[in-house]
Design an enzyme around this catalytic site. Structure first.
Site, PDB file in Angstrom:
ATOM      1  N   HIS A 316       0.832  -1.205   0.000  1.00  0.00           N
ATOM      2  CA  HIS A 316       0.000   0.000   0.000  1.00  0.00           C
ATOM      3  C   HIS A 316       0.866   1.255   0.000  1.00  0.00           C
ATOM      4  O   HIS A 316       0.503   2.266  -0.608  1.00  0.00           O
ATOM      5  CB  HIS A 316      -0.932  -0.008   1.215  1.00  0.00           C
ATOM      6  CG  HIS A 316      -2.068   0.956   1.118  1.00  0.00           C
ATOM      7  ND1 HIS A 316      -2.097   2.141   1.812  1.00  0.00           N
ATOM      8  CD2 HIS A 316      -3.222   0.906   0.398  1.00  0.00           C
ATOM      9  CE1 HIS A 316      -3.220   2.781   1.544  1.00  0.00           C
ATOM     10  NE2 HIS A 316      -3.925   2.059   0.685  1.00  0.00           N
ATOM     11  N   CYS A 317       2.011   1.187   0.658  1.00  0.00           N
ATOM     12  CA  CYS A 317       2.886   2.354   0.804  1.00  0.00           C
ATOM     13  C   CYS A 317       3.545   2.775  -0.505  1.00  0.00           C
ATOM     14  O   CYS A 317       3.952   3.933  -0.643  1.00  0.00           O
ATOM     15  CB  CYS A 317       3.984   2.067   1.823  1.00  0.00           C
ATOM     16  SG  CYS A 317       3.399   1.492   3.421  1.00  0.00           S
ATOM     17  N   ILE A 318       3.667   1.856  -1.460  1.00  0.00           N
ATOM     18  CA  ILE A 318       4.374   2.188  -2.695  1.00  0.00           C
ATOM     19  C   ILE A 318       3.424   2.425  -3.859  1.00  0.00           C
ATOM     20  O   ILE A 318       3.868   2.587  -4.996  1.00  0.00           O
ATOM     21  CB  ILE A 318       5.423   1.116  -3.054  1.00  0.00           C
ATOM     22  CG1 ILE A 318       4.771  -0.220  -3.414  1.00  0.00           C
ATOM     23  CG2 ILE A 318       6.405   0.928  -1.888  1.00  0.00           C
ATOM     24  CD1 ILE A 318       5.768  -1.260  -3.949  1.00  0.00           C
TER      25      ILE A 318
END
Length: 330
Positions: A316-318
């Site tokens: 999700h962070c990337i």
């Protein structure tokens, strides 16, 4: 004008990413993991990859023609946090440009280039830029698309991010930019996220909203891990009338730097699919089953996320979804 951030489950035009070529996300194992995520997302929807001009050939070697390339100088590669938060309104697509200061001014971070990416991506997307004075990152919020948002006290109220800000001021800014009505404050994030390379409590590694008043919660069943108590504390902070679906973390508890924050909650919902973190762990299969039940009708694909988590984040962070606009305004 009223803007609203759609749920991640709403239709997407594409997913934006940034290619790891410098900063903390550098390394061949990181590029292999970022590429695996991009190629998997591309099975469901277009991927638009921001690449530092010096790394375009490298990115093409890994990804070929599977993604669309956009060149811009980068410090790092965490698109969820450096990119815009997309919203929709009567005029079409909007993009919230939060202030980005390296996750609260972390000593290891550089962000002069990354701080410009949100506006650049907004321009490429044809979005109206919505400026904000609040330091925030996309990983620090989760919305249900129906008026609720999850945040953590240690991110939006972090003195390294927003010194002197009150809950009321944060809530007002979230209402203005995201169109939310209910702000649910969680006390903190996972233990590892407060280490040297953490974000100080991003919500997208601990909880996500899969539907109105329904939260998918990371739980750590093993009392030997400090997050066993942390996730119980977070559960207590959720509204009593909400449905809570447990998503147990992997059996693996530690790495060479101590207790891990490996979490299946940090997944990306795509058009007709879910791209989920796996860890070569005995609980991977069960976690994918929970996600399939949480998102009926979507195909769930696991991608080994250990190299991403080793650098302080997950799938999700990337990634950052760009919502589709009815009528093709985007």
């Amino acid at each position: 004008m009223t803007w609203r951030m759609p749920a991640e489950t709403a239709p997407h035009t594409c997913t934006w990413m940034a290619w790891p070529s410098s900063g903390y996300a550098d390394g061949d194992d990181a590029r292999e993991a970022w590429a695996a995520v991009a190629l998997t997302v591309a099975e469901f929807e277009p991927v638009r990859m921001v690449v530092d001009p010096a790394a375009v050939k490298d990115a093409r070697d890994w990804l070929g023609g599977a993604v669309e390339y956009f060149a811009a100088p980068l410090d790092d590669a965490w698109m969820r946090d450096i990119g815009p938060t997309f919203v929709v309104g009567p005029a079409g697509l909007g993009a919230v440009d939060w202030v980005f200061n390296g996750w609260g001014g972390q000593s290891w971070a550089t962000w002069e280039k990354d701080a410009r990416i949100a506006r650049q991506v907004a321009e490429w997307a044809g979005a109206t830029v919505i400026g904000s004075e609040m330091v925030n990152e996309g990983g620090g919020i989760h919305v249900d698309g129906h008026g609720a948002v999850l945040v953590t006290e240690t991110v939006q109220l972090d003195p390294g991010r927003n010194p002197g800000w009150t809950r009321a001021r944060v809530e007002g800014e979230l209402r203005r930019t995201l169109g939310v009505r209910e702000v649910v404050w969680l006390p903190r994030g996972l233990t590892r996220d407060y280490g040297e390379f953490g974000t100080r409590g991003h919500v997208d590694i601990v909880a996500t909203l899969t539907a109105p008043e329904t939260v998918l919660l990371h739980v750590q069943p093993d009392p030997r891990h400090p997050d066993h108590a942390v996730t119980a504390q977070i559960r207590d902070a959720l509204p009593a009338n909400w449905t809570v679906v447990d998503l147990p973390g992997p059996e693996g508890l530690v790495d060479e730097r101590g207790p891990v924050d490996h979490s299946y909650v940090n997944h990306l919902v795509c058009n007709a699919g879910v791209v989920a973190c796996t860890f070569d762990d005995p609980r991977d299969a069960a976690a994918l089953d929970v996600l399939a039940a949480a998102y009926p009708g979507r195909r769930v694909i696991g991608v080994d996320a250990r190299a991403i988590f080793a650098r302080g984040g997950g799938i999700h962070c990337i990634t950052q979804q760009e919502p589709a606009i009815p009528g093709g305004l985007s």
